[in-house]
Design a protein around this motif. Structure first.
Motif, PDB file in Angstrom:
ATOM      1  N   PHE A 270      12.497 -36.476 -60.350  1.00  0.00           N
ATOM      2  CA  PHE A 270      13.644 -35.874 -59.666  1.00  0.00           C
ATOM      3  C   PHE A 270      14.038 -36.601 -58.395  1.00  0.00           C
ATOM      4  N   TYR A 271      13.047 -37.019 -57.625  1.00  0.00           N
ATOM      5  CA  TYR A 271      13.368 -37.454 -56.267  1.00  0.00           C
ATOM      6  C   TYR A 271      14.366 -38.594 -56.273  1.00  0.00           C
ATOM      7  N   ASN A 272      14.174 -39.540 -57.193  1.00  0.00           N
ATOM      8  CA  ASN A 272      14.996 -40.743 -57.089  1.00  0.00           C
ATOM      9  C   ASN A 272      16.453 -40.536 -57.489  1.00  0.00           C
ATOM     10  N   TRP A 273      16.806 -39.324 -57.910  1.00  0.00           N
ATOM     11  CA  TRP A 273      18.204 -39.051 -58.219  1.00  0.00           C
ATOM     12  C   TRP A 273      18.936 -38.422 -57.036  1.00  0.00           C
ATOM     13  N   ALA A 274      18.208 -38.083 -56.003  1.00  0.00           N
ATOM     14  CA  ALA A 274      18.778 -37.180 -55.003  1.00  0.00           C
ATOM     15  C   ALA A 274      19.627 -37.872 -53.941  1.00  0.00           C
ATOM     16  N   GLY A 275      19.492 -39.193 -53.787  1.00  0.00           N
ATOM     17  CA  GLY A 275      20.020 -39.846 -52.592  1.00  0.00           C
ATOM     18  C   GLY A 275      21.511 -39.773 -52.368  1.00  0.00           C
ATOM     19  N   VAL A 276      22.292 -39.718 -53.444  1.00  0.00           N
ATOM     20  CA  VAL A 276      23.740 -39.840 -53.267  1.00  0.00           C
ATOM     21  C   VAL A 276      24.348 -38.590 -52.614  1.00  0.00           C
ATOM     22  N   HIS A 277      23.540 -37.547 -52.395  1.00  0.00           N
ATOM     23  CA  HIS A 277      24.087 -36.408 -51.645  1.00  0.00           C
ATOM     24  C   HIS A 277      24.481 -36.816 -50.225  1.00  0.00           C
ATOM     25  N   HIS A 278      24.054 -38.012 -49.790  1.00  0.00           N
ATOM     26  CA  HIS A 278      24.509 -38.517 -48.493  1.00  0.00           C
ATOM     27  C   HIS A 278      25.995 -38.843 -48.495  1.00  0.00           C
ATOM     28  N   LEU A 279      26.605 -38.854 -49.677  1.00  0.00           N
ATOM     29  CA  LEU A 279      28.003 -39.261 -49.763  1.00  0.00           C
ATOM     30  C   LEU A 279      28.894 -38.106 -50.203  1.00  0.00           C
ATOM     31  N   VAL A 280      28.414 -36.865 -50.022  1.00  0.00           N
ATOM     32  CA  VAL A 280      29.205 -35.711 -50.432  1.00  0.00           C
ATOM     33  C   VAL A 280      30.525 -35.699 -49.664  1.00  0.00           C
ATOM     34  N   GLY A 281      31.599 -35.382 -50.378  1.00  0.00           N
ATOM     35  CA  GLY A 281      32.908 -35.350 -49.727  1.00  0.00           C
ATOM     36  C   GLY A 281      33.526 -36.711 -49.556  1.00  0.00           C
ATOM     37  N   GLY A 282      32.806 -37.757 -49.916  1.00  0.00           N
ATOM     38  CA  GLY A 282      33.317 -39.109 -49.748  1.00  0.00           C
ATOM     39  C   GLY A 282      33.954 -39.627 -51.024  1.00  0.00           C
ATOM     40  N   PRO A 283      34.187 -40.928 -51.082  1.00  0.00           N
ATOM     41  CA  PRO A 283      34.934 -41.489 -52.198  1.00  0.00           C
ATOM     42  C   PRO A 283      34.189 -41.715 -53.513  1.00  0.00           C
ATOM     43  N   PRO A 284      32.851 -41.606 -53.609  1.00  0.00           N
ATOM     44  CA  PRO A 284      32.235 -41.885 -54.905  1.00  0.00           C
ATOM     45  C   PRO A 284      32.696 -40.897 -55.957  1.00  0.00           C
ATOM     46  N   PRO A 285      32.606 -41.286 -57.231  1.00  0.00           N
ATOM     47  CA  PRO A 285      33.002 -40.384 -58.305  1.00  0.00           C
ATOM     48  C   PRO A 285      32.280 -39.053 -58.163  1.00  0.00           C
ATOM     49  N   GLN A 286      33.041 -38.021 -58.423  1.00  0.00           N
ATOM     50  CA  GLN A 286      32.541 -36.659 -58.275  1.00  0.00           C
ATOM     51  C   GLN A 286      31.241 -36.402 -59.025  1.00  0.00           C
ATOM     52  N   TRP A 287      31.159 -36.877 -60.280  1.00  0.00           N
ATOM     53  CA  TRP A 287      29.993 -36.548 -61.104  1.00  0.00           C
ATOM     54  C   TRP A 287      28.707 -37.046 -60.470  1.00  0.00           C
ATOM     55  N   LEU A 288      28.817 -38.231 -59.764  1.00  0.00           N
ATOM     56  CA  LEU A 288      27.631 -38.814 -59.150  1.00  0.00           C
ATOM     57  C   LEU A 288      27.034 -37.895 -58.100  1.00  0.00           C
ATOM     58  N   VAL A 289      27.917 -37.410 -57.233  1.00  0.00           N
ATOM     59  CA  VAL A 289      27.439 -36.552 -56.155  1.00  0.00           C
ATOM     60  C   VAL A 289      26.880 -35.264 -56.733  1.00  0.00           C
ATOM     61  N   THR A 290      27.548 -34.759 -57.766  1.00  0.00           N
ATOM     62  CA  THR A 290      27.073 -33.515 -58.371  1.00  0.00           C
ATOM     63  C   THR A 290      25.679 -33.706 -58.968  1.00  0.00           C
ATOM     64  N   VAL A 291      25.490 -34.810 -59.685  1.00  0.00           N
ATOM     65  CA  VAL A 291      24.170 -35.093 -60.255  1.00  0.00           C
ATOM     66  C   VAL A 291      23.125 -35.099 -59.148  1.00  0.00           C
ATOM     67  N   SER A 292      23.452 -35.761 -58.056  1.00  0.00           N
ATOM     68  CA  SER A 292      22.501 -35.856 -56.961  1.00  0.00           C
ATOM     69  C   SER A 292      22.170 -34.503 -56.366  1.00  0.00           C
ATOM     70  N   ILE A 293      23.195 -33.671 -56.266  1.00  0.00           N
ATOM     71  CA  ILE A 293      22.954 -32.350 -55.685  1.00  0.00           C
ATOM     72  C   ILE A 293      22.045 -31.553 -56.610  1.00  0.00           C
ATOM     73  N   VAL A 294      22.311 -31.652 -57.923  1.00  0.00           N
ATOM     74  CA  VAL A 294      21.480 -30.910 -58.876  1.00  0.00           C
ATOM     75  C   VAL A 294      20.015 -31.339 -58.749  1.00  0.00           C
ATOM     76  N   PHE A 295      19.795 -32.643 -58.701  1.00  0.00           N
ATOM     77  CA  PHE A 295      18.409 -33.111 -58.595  1.00  0.00           C
ATOM     78  C   PHE A 295      17.793 -32.770 -57.241  1.00  0.00           C
ATOM     79  N   SER A 296      18.609 -32.795 -56.202  1.00  0.00           N
ATOM     80  CA  SER A 296      18.064 -32.402 -54.901  1.00  0.00           C
ATOM     81  C   SER A 296      17.524 -30.986 -54.986  1.00  0.00           C
ATOM     82  N   VAL A 297      18.276 -30.109 -55.671  1.00  0.00           N
ATOM     83  CA  VAL A 297      17.835 -28.720 -55.764  1.00  0.00           C
ATOM     84  C   VAL A 297      16.580 -28.621 -56.642  1.00  0.00           C
ATOM     85  N   MET A 298      16.540 -29.426 -57.706  1.00  0.00           N
ATOM     86  CA  MET A 298      15.357 -29.379 -58.577  1.00  0.00           C
ATOM     87  C   MET A 298      14.097 -29.828 -57.849  1.00  0.00           C
TER      88      MET A 298
END
Ligand code: HEM
Lengths: 509, 203
Positions: A270-298
């Motif tokens: 799980f841990y290695n999926w979590a990093g992109v939550h640093h870019l929430v609200g920014g320009p990366p594709p939405q799905w990426l940030v969502t995936v990261s948030i899900v793994f952060s919670v897991m």
């Protein structure tokens, strides 16, 4: 040999270092430990001492960065000391100098102890330490001179990493060839963490340094890396140390050995999926940030698993933190790990991030991780292993207590101040009717509180460095036994746990 | 049969490979063919040098370059840009400078809101000369102090309030570095796009 844990149900549950282990050991426990410790002596000392030097350097940068954030004109004429250069120098010296180097020292020592084998190729390890230090000097001077790569968490000029990555490779080589000579059948969970991060860390560094990214994908790989250098390098070493020292000092096996496997694999997955939550609200594709948030919670799963295991083990005999410096620092660190990870798992929700993202709240969170967890565990580990590798004792229990209270209270003040200050900053910033300069001015008292906390912590670091220097130089009267915060009741620490026999009888347990 | 350690290493390796692929390589491929948004131009000459100075002085630790879409934060309301940032705004960015900290305001659209060279030079020289109470560092090494000749101050002298001015008979002029940094900031401009930017805030 006294048994630390009288009621063991499965042999699996015994921390390997403990003397009751049934694996075939060539000699009696006291003397194999002496041999193992002796084989690791030089590399461990080299890495720990290097780490402590970088800790002091990093502390100077920390104070400069901290004071400059509210006294912007202080030393404002000197380009090399501008905030934007001192801050990456602080990160680099603390992460790649202090924490990484002291962690390698702890890792080498634990490796020998857990595999009951002499650490092989000590000269290769010494060479790697020298190479690493060269990299750090080049990197730090390079940053101050203005040669930043501009990529957060790997700002040091690439030349520095051309030293550090091969140095890590040498460490992996020496430790893997010791693995081949192990004298245990069973691999304790700490070995899992250490072995895995030995593989992960060079991959992470090489992946982020590849010159193939630009634009938004560069940002995602950047935060994938930055989060993982915490999650897959500093965290595994910290957990490995806690998994070793807590049962060791408490004198009981870890609460549930099966849970620890679950904790390991869920962290790895799980841990290695979590990093992109640093870019929430920014320009990366939405799905990426969502995936990261899900793994952060897991991440809640591995965190709770580790929490249960560490705290259930420690709390059974929690009174020992009154006496044992190692246990007190490590338990502080383990509790901080629970707090910082639960916070990390809850924070990424978009509605919370809307406020805390881009504020000092993030800085508070990162110090809760790198300091209150990783650094405190490293301090505790050093208190345990240096007497074993130097054959001497800590010079003063009062100074150890001073170290604990200054750093413990200091980091508490740091984190609380900036957490609250960051939330205030975020709320004001999201209210467009508040002029930006008012937000800046409202934040200043919190930045001051951080600077005061920083001074307190600095006192602790100087004390620690002095103590380390004393023990390495064998200064002071010949010790007559382990140093505790206060004299423990007779028999509280048997010889097999946190205590050790008097140096006089030279069994460096 | 695989030994235990081999299994462990294999599993650990697979774990990191998966996340690297998903979080780094897939976005790289997905965004490989993206068009730059209107108004996004490749920096050249002094602008490139200015970007290097921006990196060298670590402006990224206090300034983001990413505007959040309306409805998430107050970026647009604060006048930090006409819309949320899009991947196409960054096609020429290497290294990226998105940043994660807003000790200072977002700068992705600074050229639209503050085009004045005099303001920026005074601000670089000492931010408190134009923004009292600011915590932004001064950058005096991007400037030279010159003597004011009989013909008066040089045309490019930086206008400074008296408490920040260098003293009688002296003037502050920007060096090529300050000019390059200014030139770079002037490339940071967001233009509205036809289709409203999809808001990343809505879940
Ligand atoms: C003396 C105590 C310390 C003080 C006063 C201090 C201060 C600071 C300051 C001022 C910053 C910059 C924050 C900003 O840009 O707004 C920072 C960032 C950072 N510090 Fe420290 N620090 C201390 C100890 C440490 C230690 C021991 C470590 C690591 C072991 C550490 C790791 C970091 C990291 C990783 C960052 C970057 C944070 C991020 O990007 O989220 N610090 N610190």
């Amino acid at each position: 040999m006294s048994q630390p844990a009288p009621s063991l149900t499965t042999t699996e549950a015994v921390p390997l270092g403990s003397p009751s282990l049934s694996d075939a050991v060539p000699v009696d426990a006291a003397s194999w430990r002496r041999r193992v410790d002796a084989s690791a002596r030089l590399p461990v000392l080299a890495y720990v001492l290097s780490g402590v030097v970088w800790l002091l350097v990093g502390t100077v940068f920390a104070l400069l960065a901290s004071f400059k954030l509210h006294e912007a004109d202080w030393l404002g004429e000197t380009a090399a000391l501008t905030f934007g250069r001192v801050r990456p120098a602080h990160l680099a010296t603390m992460i790649y100098g202090w924490l990484s180097m002291v962690d390698v020292g702890i890792m080498i020592w634990l490796w020998g102890r857990l595999l009951k084998t002499e650490v092989r190729h000590p000269w290769v390890l010494l060479a790697s330490c020298a190479l690493w230090n060269v990299g750090m000097v080049v990197g730090t001077v390079g940053l101050l001179a203005g040669f930043s790569t501009g990529v957060e968490w790997v700002e040091m000029p690439v030349a520095a990493f051309f030293c550090i990555v091969p140095a890590l490779g040498l460490v992996a080589f020496a430790l893997l060839s010791s693995l081949g000579r192990r004298r245990v059948r069973h691999l304790y969970i700490s070995v899992w963490y250490l072995g895995a991060c030995m593989l992960w860390t060079p991959i992470l560094l090489v992946a982020v340094l590849l010159p193939i990214y630009s634009g938004v994908p560069h940002a995602t790989v950047n935060w994938w890396f930055a989060h993982n250098i915490l999650g897959l390098w500093l965290t595994p070493v910290g957990l490995a140390a806690a998994y070793y020292f807590i049962p060791k000092v408490v004198g009981r096996p870890v609460y549930s050995y099966h849970l620890s496997y679950l904790g390991f694999w869920t962290l790895a997955l799980f841990y290695n999926w979590a990093g992109v939550h640093h870019l929430v609200g920014g320009p990366p594709p939405q799905w990426l940030v969502t995936v990261s948030i899900v793994f952060s919670v897991m991440m809640i799963i591995p965190v709770l698993v580790v929490a249960v295991n560490h705290h259930m083990t420690a709390f059974a005999r929690i009174r020992r933190v009154l006496y044992s410096p190692t246990l007190r620092f490590v338990v502080f660190g383990a509790m901080s790990y629970t707090v910082v990870s639960l916070q990390g798992a809850l924070m990424p929700f978009r509605s919370l991030m809307e406020v805390t993202h881009f504020t000092h709240h993030t800085i508070a969170h990162s110090h809760l991780g790198v300091y209150a967890f990783a650094t405190m565990v490293a301090f505790g580990s050093v208190y345990y292993l240096l007497p074993r590798v130097t054959g001497w004792e800590w010079a003063s229990r009062r100074l150890i207590a001073l170290h604990f209270w200054t750093t413990g209270l200091g980091i508490g003040m740091y984190v609380v101040g900036l957490t609250v200050g960051g939330i205030q900053q975020g709320l004001l910033m999201n209210d467009a009717s508040v002029p930006f300069l008012d937000v800046v001015i409202a934040t200043k008292p919190w930045l001051w509180s951080r600077s005061i906390a920083g001074v307190l912590i600095t006192v602790g670091h100087l004390t620690f460095a002095w103590l380390v220097w004393q023990i390495v130089r064998h200064r002071g009267p010949a010790p007559d036994g382990p140093v505790y915060f206060r004299p423990p009741p007779t028999g509280l620490f048997g010889r097999g746990d946190g205590g050790r026999a008097p140096v006089a009888d030279s069994s460096l347990l | 049969m695989l030994t235990r350690p081999a299994l462990l290493f294999l599993g650990a390796f697979a774990a990191i490979l998966m996340s690297y692929t998903a979080l780094s390589l897939v976005p790289k491929m997905q965004l490989a063919t993206i068009e730059p948004t209107p108004g996004t131009e490749q920096p050249f000459g002094a602008q490139v040098q200015g970007r290097e100075i921006y990196i060298r002085e670590g402006c990224v630790y206090c300034h983001t370059q990413q505007v959040r879409a309306p409805g998430y934060g107050a970026d647009v309301e604060r006048g930090w840009g006409p819309r949320g940032s899009l991947p196409g705004d960054y096609v020429y960015d290497s290294p990226h400078l998105l940043g994660t900290m807003r000790t200072g305001p977002d700068l992705r659209d600074i050229a639209s809101r503050q085009p004045s060279a005099d303001w920026h030079y005074a601000h670089f020289y000492n931010p408190r000369s134009v923004s009292p109470g600011s915590v932004m560092p001064p950058y005096p090494w991007l400037f030279r102090t010159v003597e004011v000749g009989p013909g008066g101050a040089p045309g490019n002298a930086v206008p400074l309030p008296p408490e920040f001015a260098p003293g009688d008979g002296l003037a502050i002029v920007p060096t090529g570095e300050a000019e390059a940094l200014y030139a770079y900031l002037m490339t940071l401009k967001l233009e509205p796009v036809e289709a409203p930017a999809p808001s990343p805030a809505t879940e």
